[in-house]
Design a protein around this motif. Structure first.
Motif, mmCIF file in Angstrom:
data_model
loop_
_atom_site.group_PDB
_atom_site.id
_atom_site.type_symbol
_atom_site.label_atom_id
_atom_site.label_comp_id
_atom_site.label_asym_id
_atom_site.label_seq_id
_atom_site.Cartn_x
_atom_site.Cartn_y
_atom_site.Cartn_z
ATOM 1 N N LYS A 169 0.836 -0.955 -0.215
ATOM 2 C CA LYS A 169 -0.242 -0.123 0.064
ATOM 3 C C LYS A 169 0.371 1.498 0.325
ATOM 4 N N CYS A 170 2.021 1.142 0.987
ATOM 5 C CA CYS A 170 2.548 2.485 1.125
ATOM 6 C C CYS A 170 3.535 2.723 -0.709
ATOM 7 N N ASP A 171 4.098 1.673 -1.346
ATOM 8 C CA ASP A 171 4.333 2.046 -2.698
ATOM 9 C C ASP A 171 3.571 2.379 -3.350
ATOM 10 N N ARG A 172 2.470 2.235 -3.484
ATOM 11 C CA ARG A 172 1.134 2.653 -4.274
ATOM 12 C C ARG A 172 0.663 4.342 -3.825
ATOM 13 N N ALA A 173 0.769 4.515 -2.816
ATOM 14 C CA ALA A 173 0.691 6.412 -1.987
ATOM 15 C C ALA A 173 1.025 6.949 -2.627
ATOM 16 N N ASP A 174 0.012 7.826 -2.768
ATOM 17 C CA ASP A 174 1.389 9.718 -3.187
ATOM 18 C C ASP A 174 1.832 10.009 -1.958
ATOM 19 N N VAL A 175 1.012 9.852 -0.469
ATOM 20 C CA VAL A 175 1.654 10.226 0.376
ATOM 21 C C VAL A 175 1.646 8.764 1.727
ATOM 22 N N VAL A 176 2.821 9.013 2.344
ATOM 23 C CA VAL A 176 3.121 7.973 3.822
ATOM 24 C C VAL A 176 3.109 8.933 4.643
ATOM 25 N N LEU A 177 1.456 8.672 6.119
ATOM 26 C CA LEU A 177 2.026 8.444 6.901
ATOM 27 C C LEU A 177 2.541 8.042 8.491
ATOM 28 N N SER A 178 3.532 8.107 8.384
ATOM 29 C CA SER A 178 4.342 6.847 9.822
ATOM 30 C C SER A 178 3.621 7.614 10.909
#
Length: 203
Positions: A169-178
């Motif tokens: 999912k992170c690989d396909r995200a425009d923004v990753v929120l940790s």
């Protein structure tokens, strides 16, 4: 046309925290797929009738769905989970699309947040313009899920395993929120994403 942000991530990773903040701080409308999924199985709905026909004893005394019992079935049997989603997802998609369009027509300048836990799995990415994925470490996710839903480690692990791996999912995200430290740190990332992606005219 106004912007639709697709907010997703793994189960129990912080979607509710982020969506509530976007509503409170930036006054953005929130469309929650989980709420529409509950509508889909409300007492008297065609979907609930189909579920009751398939699983004996799945209704509670008041005629409502026994969610705990249903969860114990579908999260252990992938084929049953697939059947259930085939009943619910079309309803959820229609509600999300119609509500998104309604908000966009009412105020084309204000973004809308579309919260869909299974955004990728249910193939609903076409409903949004940007994808924001919330991530946290597996141990944190497991602990949160067990506490939130009163699950055993085995039950929580089965629910996590039923979703697409968070790394994909992170690989396909425009923004990753940790969401790996504090809530304040998570919300600062939201602020930066809003400033970077949407500019200063959102709230």
């Amino acid at each position: 046309m106004r912007l639709a942000i697709g907010l997703t991530g793994g189960i129990a990773m912080g979607k509710t925290t982020v969506s509530q903040y976007l509503a409170d701080r930036y006054q953005l409308p929130i469309l929650d797929a989980d709420l529409y999924a509950r509508e889909a199985v409300a007492v008297g709905s065609p979907v609930l009738t189909q579920i009751a026909d398939r699983y004996a004893g799945i209704l509670q005394a008041d005629g409502s769905l026994d969610r705990s019992k249903l969860g114990s079935i579908v999260f252990q049997q992938p084929a049953e989970k697939q059947w259930l989603e085939a009943q619910i997802h079309p309803f959820v998609r229609d509600r999300l699309q119609s509500e998104r369009n309604r908000y966009q027509q009412a105020d084309p300048q204000r973004p809308v947040v579309v919260v869909v836990p299974l955004l990728f799995e249910a193939e609903m990415t076409d409903l949004v313009d940007q994808i924001w994925v919330i991530y946290c470490p597996r141990e944190h996710q497991l602990r949160q899920l067990m506490q939130r839903d009163q699950l055993t480690p085995e039950q929580a692990t089965a629910r996590i395993a039923s979703q697409m791996p968070i790394e994909q999912k992170c690989d396909r995200a425009d923004v990753v929120l940790s969401n790996s430290s504090t809530t304040a740190a998570l919300l600062r990332q939201v602020d930066r994403a809003i400033a970077g992606k949407l500019g200063s005219g959102t709230g």
